[in-house]
Design a protein around this motif. Structure first.
Motif, mmCIF file in Angstrom:
data_model
loop_
_atom_site.group_PDB
_atom_site.id
_atom_site.type_symbol
_atom_site.label_atom_id
_atom_site.label_comp_id
_atom_site.label_asym_id
_atom_site.label_seq_id
_atom_site.Cartn_x
_atom_site.Cartn_y
_atom_site.Cartn_z
ATOM 1 N N MET A 105 0.858 -1.189 0.000
ATOM 2 C CA MET A 105 0.000 0.000 0.000
ATOM 3 C C MET A 105 0.892 1.236 0.000
ATOM 4 S SD MET A 105 -3.181 0.995 0.023
ATOM 5 C CE MET A 105 -4.309 -0.082 0.884
ATOM 6 N N PHE A 106 0.626 2.128 -0.934
ATOM 7 C CA PHE A 106 1.482 3.299 -1.077
ATOM 8 C C PHE A 106 0.637 4.564 -1.174
ATOM 9 C CE2 PHE A 106 3.668 -0.363 -2.673
ATOM 10 C CZ PHE A 106 4.918 -0.256 -2.073
ATOM 11 N N ALA A 109 -2.558 9.209 3.432
ATOM 12 C CA ALA A 109 -3.992 9.075 3.645
ATOM 13 C C ALA A 109 -4.797 10.112 2.873
ATOM 14 C CB ALA A 109 -4.306 9.167 5.132
ATOM 15 N N GLU A 111 -4.145 11.233 -0.105
ATOM 16 C CA GLU A 111 -3.862 11.153 -1.536
ATOM 17 C C GLU A 111 -4.642 9.993 -2.146
ATOM 18 O OE1 GLU A 111 0.796 12.592 -1.556
ATOM 19 O OE2 GLU A 111 0.310 10.478 -1.267
ATOM 20 N N GLN A 112 -4.626 9.968 -3.482
ATOM 21 C CA GLN A 112 -5.143 8.786 -4.160
ATOM 22 C C GLN A 112 -4.134 7.676 -3.909
ATOM 23 O OE1 GLN A 112 -5.990 9.171 -8.353
ATOM 24 N NE2 GLN A 112 -5.617 6.985 -8.652
ATOM 25 N N ARG A 113 -4.536 6.677 -3.145
ATOM 26 C CA ARG A 113 -3.583 5.651 -2.740
ATOM 27 C C ARG A 113 -3.571 4.503 -3.742
ATOM 28 N NH1 ARG A 113 -4.288 4.148 3.373
ATOM 29 N NH2 ARG A 113 -2.051 3.862 3.281
ATOM 30 N N LEU A 114 -2.460 3.826 -3.766
ATOM 31 C CA LEU A 114 -2.303 2.694 -4.678
ATOM 32 C C LEU A 114 -2.026 1.428 -3.890
ATOM 33 C CD1 LEU A 114 -0.047 4.156 -7.491
ATOM 34 C CD2 LEU A 114 -2.358 3.300 -7.767
ATOM 35 N N ARG A 115 -2.725 0.390 -4.267
ATOM 36 C CA ARG A 115 -2.383 -0.927 -3.747
ATOM 37 C C ARG A 115 -1.737 -1.685 -4.898
ATOM 38 N NH1 ARG A 115 -7.028 -2.711 -2.030
ATOM 39 N NH2 ARG A 115 -6.682 -2.406 0.190
ATOM 40 N N THR A 116 -0.476 -1.946 -4.744
ATOM 41 C CA THR A 116 0.209 -2.712 -5.785
ATOM 42 C C THR A 116 0.103 -4.190 -5.445
ATOM 43 O OG1 THR A 116 2.303 -2.489 -4.614
ATOM 44 C CG2 THR A 116 1.821 -0.859 -6.322
ATOM 45 N N GLN A 117 -0.207 -4.955 -6.443
ATOM 46 C CA GLN A 117 -0.486 -6.369 -6.203
ATOM 47 C C GLN A 117 0.198 -7.186 -7.304
ATOM 48 O OE1 GLN A 117 -4.597 -7.852 -6.789
ATOM 49 N NE2 GLN A 117 -4.591 -8.280 -4.616
ATOM 50 N N VAL A 118 1.112 -8.031 -6.896
ATOM 51 C CA VAL A 118 1.757 -8.943 -7.844
ATOM 52 C C VAL A 118 1.345 -10.354 -7.457
ATOM 53 C CG1 VAL A 118 3.932 -9.776 -8.798
ATOM 54 C CG2 VAL A 118 3.692 -7.379 -8.151
ATOM 55 N N ILE B 38 6.182 -4.518 -9.757
ATOM 56 C CA ILE B 38 5.437 -3.252 -9.790
ATOM 57 C C ILE B 38 6.074 -2.298 -8.796
ATOM 58 C CG2 ILE B 38 3.270 -2.121 -9.176
ATOM 59 C CD1 ILE B 38 1.748 -4.372 -10.284
ATOM 60 N N GLY B 44 -1.641 9.927 -7.359
ATOM 61 C CA GLY B 44 -2.456 10.869 -8.128
ATOM 62 C C GLY B 44 -3.300 11.771 -7.247
ATOM 63 N N SER B 141 -9.168 7.555 -1.888
ATOM 64 C CA SER B 141 -9.535 6.298 -2.530
ATOM 65 C C SER B 141 -8.301 5.423 -2.697
ATOM 66 C CB SER B 141 -10.162 6.557 -3.898
ATOM 67 O OG SER B 141 -9.181 7.025 -4.784
ATOM 68 N N VAL B 143 -6.796 2.478 -5.355
ATOM 69 C CA VAL B 143 -6.891 1.741 -6.604
ATOM 70 C C VAL B 143 -5.823 0.635 -6.573
ATOM 71 C CG1 VAL B 143 -6.670 1.814 -9.117
ATOM 72 C CG2 VAL B 143 -7.751 3.713 -7.903
ATOM 73 N N THR B 144 -6.254 -0.559 -6.867
ATOM 74 C CA THR B 144 -5.323 -1.685 -6.910
ATOM 75 C C THR B 144 -4.781 -1.841 -8.327
ATOM 76 O OG1 THR B 144 -6.459 -2.857 -5.131
ATOM 77 C CG2 THR B 144 -5.071 -4.171 -6.593
ATOM 78 N N VAL B 145 -3.470 -1.878 -8.430
ATOM 79 C CA VAL B 145 -2.797 -2.129 -9.699
ATOM 80 C C VAL B 145 -2.204 -3.530 -9.614
ATOM 81 C CG1 VAL B 145 -1.038 -1.374 -11.333
ATOM 82 C CG2 VAL B 145 -2.235 0.301 -9.910
ATOM 83 N N ARG B 146 -2.593 -4.370 -10.564
ATOM 84 C CA ARG B 146 -2.238 -5.796 -10.440
ATOM 85 C C ARG B 146 -1.432 -6.273 -11.645
ATOM 86 N NH1 ARG B 146 -7.043 -7.616 -10.366
ATOM 87 N NH2 ARG B 146 -7.197 -7.381 -8.120
ATOM 88 N N CYS B 147 -0.398 -6.989 -11.339
ATOM 89 C CA CYS B 147 0.345 -7.712 -12.375
ATOM 90 C C CYS B 147 0.275 -9.186 -12.010
ATOM 91 C CB CYS B 147 1.799 -7.237 -12.441
ATOM 92 S SG CYS B 147 2.724 -8.017 -13.780
#
Lengths: 129, 148
Positions: A105-106, A109, A111-118, B38, B44, B141, B143-147
């Motif tokens: 999780m990046f 709080a 900001e528009q947060r990103l969950r990176t998932q590999v 990733i 954003g 919000s 957003v999940t970025v998935r590879c």
């Protein structure tokens, strides 16, 4: 507690030195004589500072799977990696496809947060039943 | 005479040893795993539209989140999930790929195959309320970025 016999098969051949890679391997097959099969992955941290990653297990439709994970949350130093073993129950199936995902999780709080998932995809096959 | 022969033999031996060392080899071996990395970049920002019914990174003043996806094989794909965390009637995410993989703006739920190499990913999101407005306050919000 049922005695669990697991064949790690080719998944066990991974190198712990595979730093800077989020998940390795990302494909694999395991065969097991028992009620569950094991997947061993290496979660890598490509960032320049330590990060916390969650390890989650999903089925092929992305529903959570109740699997045993040695470290459901791992803190990995910069450019480091950590091995995680996941025990996946067959739940009556002879073949089970799962995704094992390392999630980070990046963002702050506000900001528009990103969950990176590999996510790696793995197939377990029950033999001898 | 014996002295000349001895010097000649010694010289030949030295020459032989020297030429042997010059042709020596050192072997290296290694493997590169097929994987996907990733890396999250700049987060954003979403801003409201003129009538405050929509929050989007594509509205004036907003900007996309930046991510990179590094693939060492050609079997991986990238997708983004519907954003979570903002109460709205409709929410969506989208992405644009450039670099090793090029793709115009694509709905997040549609997975894009990744070519091997480094791909830059711009992630946008949008949330819309059919009735009412986004009132004053902070909206966050995920957003999940998935590879995979």
């Amino acid at each position: 507690v049922n005695k669990i016999v697991t064949i790690l098969a080719s998944l066990a051949a991974m190198s712990a030195a595979s730093f800077a890679q989020s998940v390795t391997p990302m494909r694999g097959e395991a065969r097991s004589f028992a009620d569950s099969f094991a997947v061993r992955i290496v979660v890598g941290n490509p960032y320049k500072n330590k990060q916390v990653f969650a390890v989650r297990v999903y089925d092929d439709k992305f529903y959570p799977v109740e699997a045993q994970v040695t470290f459901s949350e791992v803190t990995i130093p910069a450019q480091g990696s950590k091995s995680v073993v996941v025990m996946v129950p067959f739940d009556g199936m002879t073949t089970r496809k799962v995704r094992v995902c390392a999630e980070g999780m990046f963002g702050k709080a506000n900001e528009q947060r990103l969950r990176t998932q590999v996510c790696g995809k793995y197939v377990g096959t029950r033999v001898g039943s | 005479m014996k002295k000349i022969i001895a010097i000649t033999i010694a010289s030949m031996m030295a020459s032989s040893i020297s030429s042997f060392a010059a042709t020596g080899t050192a072997s290296f071996a290694g493997t590169v795993d097929s994987t996907c990395v990733i890396t999250a970049g700049n987060p954003g920002r979403v801003t409201p539209n003129a009538d405050y019914s929509n929050l989007s990174s594509a509205n004036p003043g907003g900007y996309a989140s930046q991510v990179t996806a590094l693939a060492t094989g050609n079997t991986f794909s990238l997708s983004t999930d519907v954003p979570a965390g903002i109460s709205a009637d409709t929410s969506s995410s989208s992405y644009t790929l450039s670099g090793a993989t090029n793709r115009p703006i694509t709905d997040g739920t549609s997975a894009a195959p990744l070519s091997s190499g480094l791909t830059n990913v711009s992630v946008d999101m949008s949330a819309t309320r059919n009735s009412g407005v986004f009132t004053a306050g902070a909206y966050n919000s995920v957003v999940t970025v998935r590879c995979e």
